[in-house]
Write a protein that holds these residues in place. Sequence first.
Motif, short mmCIF file in Angstrom:
data_model
loop_
_atom_site.label_atom_id
_atom_site.label_comp_id
_atom_site.label_asym_id
_atom_site.label_seq_id
_atom_site.Cartn_x
_atom_site.Cartn_y
_atom_site.Cartn_z
N HIS A 68 -8.64 -0.06 1.42
CA HIS A 68 -7.61 0.76 2.06
C HIS A 68 -6.90 1.63 1.03
N GLN A 75 -11.99 2.69 9.69
CA GLN A 75 -11.63 3.08 8.31
C GLN A 75 -12.75 3.91 7.68
N THR A 109 -8.90 4.57 -0.05
CA THR A 109 -8.84 5.65 0.93
C THR A 109 -7.55 6.44 0.76
N GLU A 110 -6.45 5.69 0.59
CA GLU A 110 -5.15 6.35 0.46
C GLU A 110 -5.11 7.24 -0.78
N CYS A 136 0.83 -1.21 0.00
CA CYS A 136 0.00 0.00 0.00
C CYS A 136 0.87 1.26 0.00
#
Lengths: 760, 554
Positions: free
Chosen positions: B209, B241, B212-213, B183
Motif C-alpha cells: 500500500h 489495489q 502505491t502511495e 500510511c
Amino acid sequence: MASVHESLYFNPMMTNGVVHANVFGIKDWVTPYKISVLALLYEMTTSKPIALQERRRLNKLILPLQQGPDLTLDQFLKTVEECCPQTAYAVKLRLHEMADGELKDMEYFFATLPTPFSAIDSEAYKTSVVGLFMRHMLLAYNKLSFSQVYKLYKALQQYYHSHYSQPGDVQVGLPALAADDSDMDLTSTEDNVGERMEKEELDTRPEVVDRGPLSQKQAEYFLARQAYLLKNDENKALKPSALQDELNNMLKFNPDFAEAHYLSYLNSMRVQDIFISTHSLLHYFDRLILSGSEGKSNGDEGYGRSLRYAALNLAALHCRFGHYQQADLALQEAIRIAQESNDHVCLQHCLSWLYTLEQMKGSDSSVLTEDSVKMAAHFCLPYLVSLGIQSLVQQGAVQGKTAHELMDALKDTDILHWKHSLSELIDISLAQTTSIWRMYGKSTMAQQQAQLLLNMNSLEQVNFGVQQNNTEAFAVALCHLAELHAEQGLYGAVSEVLKHLKEQFPPHTQHAKLWMLCDLKIQFDRAMNDGKYHLAEPHVTAIAALNKTEGLYRKAQVLKALNRTTEAYSILQRLQLYCEKTKYTEMIIRVMLVTAELHWESSGFATALPLLLQALALARQHHLQALASETILHLAFTQLMLGVPEQALGVLHEAMEPILAHGAVMDKGRALLLAARCQMAMAGTRSNGQKHAALGLAVQSLGEAAAYFSMLDCKERLRDVHYLQARLHHTLGQTPQRNKCAMLFRLLDQELQAPGAPLL
Amino acid sequence: MAALCSEFGDLVQIKKQLISVISLCKERGLVHSIMFSLLMHEHVAYVFELEEDAQDMDALGLAKSYFDLKEYDRAAYFLRGCSSQKAYFLYMYSRYLSGEKKKDDETVDSLGPLEKGQVRNEALRELRVELSKKHSAGELDGFTLYLYGVVLRKLDLLKEAVDVFVEATHALPLHWGAWLELCNLITNIDMLKSLSLPDCWIRDFFIAHMYTELQMIKEALQKYQSLIESGFSKSTYIVSQIAVAYHNIRDIDQALALFNELREQDPFRIENMDTFSNLLYVRSMKPELSYLAHNLVGIDKYRVETCCVIGNYYSLRSQHEKAALYFQRALKLNPRCLGAWTLMGHEYMEMKNTSAAIQAYRHAIEVNKRDYRAWYGLGQTYEILKMPFYCLYYYRKAHQLRPNDSRMLVALGESYEKLSQHVEAKKCYWRAYTVGDVERMALLKLAKLHEQLNESDDAAQCYIIYIQDIFSCGEQLEHAEVSTALRYLGQYYFKNKLYEEASLCAQRCCDYNDAREEGKALLRQISQVRDHMEASNTTPVRRVSPLDLSSFSP
C-alpha cells in the motif's frame, strides 16, 4: 470510519465551485473583546461628563482599539485605565454585570446601545467612526443564530473570568483609581499612550500565535500596516519569522485571504528566499485572478489585468534575485499580453522595468529610457515619468552630460514631485543630487543636500509614527555624509553616522551593502593613510565581496604600497580595460592616477606625463572637479621631478583653489606640501634676497600642510614635512625652530621605525 | 392480567428472554430494538444486583448500542465506571467521536467566517492527557494505542503519533486501521525504511500500500503479485489495489481488465469505481461508462464515487456544466476529496472558465500539495492564457512530483520552445523520450525543433527513431505523423545523395494521402539524378546510417 476522522467541514459560502469569503458582506463579527470596546464606547457616549483631558486621551485610543487585534481583558483595561481610570472602572462594572448575570443581561446591553440612526448629536451618529463600528457590531449581533448567541455569551464569560484567574491584577479597580486621579500630567501621558500601546503589542507578540483569528477588518489593518513598514521602515515591522508565523496563522483561518500571500512574498524577499517568495507570489495572483473575474469576465478590468501584472511581478522578482535571463523572459511575456489587450499603463510599467533590467545587465539603455519618459508623459503617469528622468540623469551623470543639463532635469522632476506629492521620489531626487554634487567634487553642496533630505518631514499621510524611512535614498545620503566627514578627518562623526546606519539598516536587509562598502572604504583609506598596509589588506577581500571593481582597485593600491609593482600593474591594466568597457569614468581616471604613481616608482616620470594628461582631459570632460584637481597634483609633482618647478607651480595654482574649497583634508595637505617643494626648488635658482622670501613662503605652506596632516594623524607625511621644515629653517638660519622640527622629525622617525609600533 | 403478573414475577425468565432476543436482534441489525431490550435488561440486572463483572458486560452492551445509534455522549456516560479494556476503549472512542461530531456541527454555525478554521475538537486535549498517563504506565492495549495515535495526529503532534502507531501495530498487528493511519503519516521511502514494524503477514499488505502511495508502482505490483501467489488471489482488496496501481502507471488495458473482474466478483462495490470511470473516460468508452453510472446511481447516489462517475460521464458527453455540478456535489459530500477538485478544474477548463479552473486547481493543491495533476492543470491553464514563462513554474512543480512522467516533460519542452530556449526544450523532449513517452509526441517535436534549427543530421536521427518507434508499438495512433517523418527523411537522404534510401522513403510516402504527391515528385527527382550519376559516377558520402524499414510494415 475514515470519513469520521476527516474534518467534515462544509463551506456554506461556496457557490458555483467558488468560495466567497464574504457572501453576506460582513467584514466583522462580535467577540468578547468587541463587546468590551462597545461597553467603553457606550460609557463614553452616555455617561456623566469626563474631564476634557481624559476624554481627549480616550478619543485617541478609539481607533487603535477598533482596528487592532483582540486584546485580553487585562491589556484592554490597563490601556483604558491609563487614559481614564474612572471609565475603566465603569466598563469593568458593566462587563461584570453581563458576565456574572445571565444571557438576558447581554441581550439587554445590546438593546440599550445608542442606535446610530437616532442619536444625531452624539458621537455615535451613523456616519462617524464610532457609529460605523456600532452599526457593524449590531448588524453582526443581529445575524447570530440562537446557538451562536449562546456561544458568544459563554465566550464572554470565559473572557471575563480568565481575567480573574491571574492574580495580581485584581486590584486594578478602586485603589488605583484614587491614586492616579489627582495629578496626572497631561502632556506626558498623552504622548506616551500611543507608543505604549505599540510596545505592549510588540511585547505580547510571542503569545500572539495562540491568539484567536483576526476579523477581516483587523486582518486588513494588520496587513496594511506591516506592508507599509516593510516598505518604509523595516526595523519597525515584525521580524521575518514572526511575521511569517502570523501570516501562516491568518491563512490557516482564512485560506482565501489572498493579500496575506502577497505580504508573505514581500516578507520572504527580505530573507532572500526565492522558493517561498515565488510560491507566494504565484499563489497570490492565482487568487487575485479569481476575485478580479467577479465583475467583468475577460475585459480590461477583469482578470486579464491581473495576469499582466502577475507576469510583470514575476519579472521584478527575478530581477531582485539577479536572474536576468528569467526576468527578461517574464518581462517579454508581460509585454506581449499587455500589447494584445492594449493596456498602455501596464506597457509603460513594463518599459520602465525593461530599461531597469538593461541597466542592471550593464548595457546602455538611455534610448529606451527616453522613450519610456515620453510615452509615460503622454499617458499621464507622473511617477513613471520622473522615475525615468531620474534614471536618465543617473546615466547622464556617468556619461559626462553637463551639470546644468542634469540639474535642470532634476529641477523639472522636482516640480512634478511636489505637484503630485510623490514623497518617495522627492527622497530619491535629493539623494541623487547629493551623489551628483559629490561626484563633481563639491563637498559643501553635497553635504547640504544630504542634510536637506535627512531633515525633511515625511509627506506620507499615514505615518504610523515613522520618523525616518529606511529607504535606499536615506541609506545613500547617510553613506555620503559618512564619507564626507571621513574626508574632513572627523572620524568621531563618521562612527556615529555608521552606528546609526547599522541600526537603521541591519546587516540582513536589502540596503545594508551600501553602508558596509562605505564603512570598509573609510577604514581602508585610514589604514592606508596611516601606512598600516597590513591592516588595509584584509579590507580588500571584504570590499571585493561587495563590489568587484572597487575591490580590484584597492588591491592594486595595496600592492603598490607594498612595492609589488608587477602584480599591481597587471591588475591595473585589467581594471582599465574593464572600466573602459563599462564606461566607468571615475574609476578609469583613478586607475590612470595609480598607474602614473607606479611609473614614478620606477622613475618613469616622462611616461607618466601623457597618462596624466589623458586623465585630466577625461576628468574635465566629465566635470569631475575633485579628480581633476587630484590629477593636477599628480601632474605638478611629475613636472617637479622632471625639473620644471615653475611649470609645476603654475599648474598647481590652478588646482589650489578648488582643493582648498572642496577637497579632502588629505588633498589639502598634499597640495600645500607640493607647493612648498616647488617653491623650494625654485628658490634654489634665485638670488639671495628673493631666495629668503621664497623660502619663507615655503615654510608657511609647510606649516599649513603639517596642520592638515596632523589632523589626519598621517605620520609618514608628517615626518617628511618636519624634515623639510628643519632643512628650511637651517637654510634660513633659524636655529631654535630648526631644532624643534628636527626633534619632531626624530620622534616620528623612531616611532615609525620601531618594529612593534605599527601593530599598536 | 394474572398471566402478566406471573411473568413479571419471574424476572430470571425475563432476563433470559431479553438476552436471547438481544442476540437475535443483533444478528439482524435491528439497533433500536436492541436498545429497548437492553434498557429493560439493565433494569432487571439492577434489581438482581449482579456481580460487577457481569454489570460491566451489560453496561458495555448498552453503551455499544448507543454508540451504534451515534449517541456518543450517552454511550460515554454509561461506560464511565467500567474497568475492562474493551469498555475503556469504547468509552474513550465515544468521547473522541462525540468531540468530532460537535466540531462538525459547530463549523456550520461558527461566529464568523474566519473562525471556521479555529473550531477544534475540544475533547482532544483531555483525551490526550488521560491517554498519555495510561500510556506511560503501559496500560494501553492495541486499540487504545491506536486511539491515542489518532488523537495525537489530530493535535498535529505527528512525530509522537508515528511512534504510537508503530507501537499499536506491535501490540495488535492485525488491526488494519493503525496501519492505514501510519500510511498517512509516512511521507517518503527513507522514513518508511527507518521504522521498525512487526513481522507479520499484514506487513506485506502495508508495504505494498505504501509503495502505491509513494508512486513506486513497480515495487507495489511485485509485492501484490507475491501476495496473490501466497494465496490471496480471490481478495477483492488486492485486485482493486493492483487495478489502481495499473491506473497510476497508465497501463489502461490491464487496469480495465482488473476492474471488470472486480465488478464481476463484487457487483455492488462503489469504492474505487471513480478510478474505473477515469479509465473508461480516457478510453472514451461511452456505453460502459453510462452503464456504470446508472448502476452506481441505483446502488447509492449520495456517494462521492458515484458523483465522480456521473461527472465523468457528463464530461465524456461534453455536457461540462452538468459535469461540474456533479463534481461540486461530490465536494459537498467530502470537501477533502482531492480528485473531484482536479476534475472540476478540468471541466472549467473545458468551459473556458479559466479563473474558476485556477481556483479549483488551487483548492486541490491546498488539500494535497503533492497532487501533480492539479499543478499540471494550472500549467495548462496558463499555457492557454498564452503565458509560457508563467506556466513553467507549474509544470516544473508537476515534473518534480512525477519525474518520470513524459507528459510534464513534453509540456515543459513546449513551453521552452515557445520561449525560444531551444537547448532546454531539446533536453526536455529527449528526456521525455527516454522515460518512456506515453503519447509518442516527444521525438516528433524534437525532430521538428532540430529541423527548425537546421540541424538536419539530428533531425533525421530523431525521425528515424520516431518511425521505428511508431512501427514497433504496433497500434495505430491517430496523430501519428509518419508521413511527415518520411517526407523529411526522403529529402534528407536525397540531399546527402543516398538515393537508395531516399527512394525507399519516397515510396513509403506514397502510402499516405497527404504525402503522396511529394513522394512521387521526389521519386521523379531521384530517377533524374540517377541518370545523371550513371554518367558521372561519384560515390556518396555517408553520414547517417540508412533507415532499415524492411522489418516493419506500416
